[in-house]
Design an enzyme around this catalytic site. Structure first.
Site, short mmCIF file in Angstrom:
data_model
loop_
_atom_site.label_atom_id
_atom_site.label_comp_id
_atom_site.label_asym_id
_atom_site.label_seq_id
_atom_site.Cartn_x
_atom_site.Cartn_y
_atom_site.Cartn_z
N THR A 1 0.86 -1.18 0.00
CA THR A 1 0.00 0.00 0.00
C THR A 1 0.90 1.23 0.00
O THR A 1 1.47 1.59 1.03
CB THR A 1 -0.93 0.01 1.23
OG1 THR A 1 -1.71 -1.19 1.22
CG2 THR A 1 -1.86 1.21 1.19
N LYS B 1 -6.84 1.39 -3.66
CA LYS B 1 -6.49 0.77 -2.37
C LYS B 1 -6.54 1.78 -1.23
O LYS B 1 -7.11 1.52 -0.16
CB LYS B 1 -5.11 0.14 -2.48
CG LYS B 1 -4.46 -0.25 -1.17
CD LYS B 1 -5.27 -1.27 -0.38
CE LYS B 1 -4.50 -1.70 0.87
NZ LYS B 1 -5.31 -2.53 1.76
N LYS C 1 -0.33 6.05 8.32
CA LYS C 1 0.38 6.28 7.05
C LYS C 1 -0.58 6.27 5.88
O LYS C 1 -0.55 7.16 5.00
CB LYS C 1 1.47 5.22 6.87
CG LYS C 1 2.25 5.30 5.57
CD LYS C 1 1.71 4.38 4.47
CE LYS C 1 1.79 2.91 4.85
NZ LYS C 1 1.31 2.04 3.73
#
Length: 310
Positions: A115, A190, A258
């Protein structure tokens, strides 16, 4: 297996030789990566996994994995999978001072299942194309339990030939959804998909807290809602885990933060506010500050309870 004497390219796309199974390198043996690599090995894929700590090799062998502490052992791979935590980790592995991209042969494909940001993904594509290598983004939705059960949803984007060459790999791990020819498209989907889960966890945590303070059974509520209006894996699985206080690491709070920051950066670039995601960012910061950084992002429910005095 391809080598420099057998390299084929069709319409500019690297093509893996179908006469022999592709040799697969795997970098990133965290909870998710170990489950994914183990399934690939169990399916008979010719796989070698890189691990930094020699003491892990025996444990990985017990899972059926061939492991090495030398990245150079992966240089003859047809496909190298990365399942790493962030942009910097992927960049360091491939393009850092000791990166493997310079020595990786033309025609090999980097299958990035991490990711990461769309900006990094676009940059990685250009770097690999400059070297005559393929690049496919295929980030996954799911946690370690889903990975072990081969129930990952894999969002894939890249040149059609490169994507096709990777399908035998991704189809061993779950459901593959090819959405476009630009790898960054998969990374954006995503990130935004993770925001749907993150905001759902925040709302679930708030609702469970209200129910507990009013003396009602939160599991009954979750069962009612997931059996009617919200019949989704996220609400069912995470709802029960949140109520049970099962915060075993899957996506830890710092990694979730994040992802939130990357998604908010994409939203800012688009000129599209995401106020609900901004709330989740602040709650994750709060959870980490309170010492919950080693817990799964379901611990957003713990933060909601603590703020309500429970």
């Amino acid at each position: 297996m391809l080598d420099n004497t057998h390299e084929r390219r069709v319409n500019g796309n690297p093509q893996v030789d179908r006469q022999m199974p592709p040799k697969i390198g795997f970098i990133g043996l965290g909870l998710m990566g170990t489950a994914m690599a183990s399934n690939l090995a169990a399916d008979g894929h010719n796989l070698c996994a890189y691990v930094r700590r020699p003491e892990r090799i025996n444990d990985l062998h017990a899972l059926g994995l061939t492991a090495t502490t030398c990245r150079s052992d992966l240089l003859d791979s047809d496909i190298i999978i990365t399942m790493l935590p962030d942009d910097a980790a992927v960049r360091n592995v491939f393009f850092g001072p000791f990166g493997i991209s310079e020595s990786l042969r033309p025609g090999a494909i980097h299958l990035s299942m991490s990711t990461i940001s769309t900006e990094a993904s676009a940059a990685f594509l250009l770097e690999h194309e400059r070297r005559g290598q393929g690049y496919v983004a295929a980030p996954v939705f799911g946690n370690p339990d889903a990975a072990r059960a081969r129930q990952l949803a894999i969002i894939m984007a890249g040149k059609p030939g490169s994507c096709e060459n990777c399908r035998s790999v991704t189809d061993s791990l779950g459901q593959t959804l090819v959405i476009g020819t630009e790898p960054a498209q998969a990374n954006l989907v995503k990130l935004l998909g993770n925001m749907m889960t993150a905001t759902a966890l925040e709302v679930l945590g708030e609702i469970v807290t209200v129910l507990r303070k009013r003396g009602q059974d939160p599991q009954q509520f979750v069962d009612i809602m997931t059996g009617t209006m919200f019949d989704s894996r996220v609400h069912k699985n995470y709802g029960s885990r949140l109520i049970a206080g099962s915060y075993k690491p899957g996506l830890t709070m710092p990694l979730a933060l994040k992802d939130v920051r990357l998604a908010l950066a994409e939203a800012e670039l688009a000129g599209a506010p995401m106020p609900s995601v901004s709330v989740v960012r602040d709650r994750l910061i709060t959870g980490i500050a309170r010492g919950h950084g080693g817990l799964d992002w379901t611990a957003l429910g713990m933060v909601a309870s603590e703020e309500a005095g429970l």
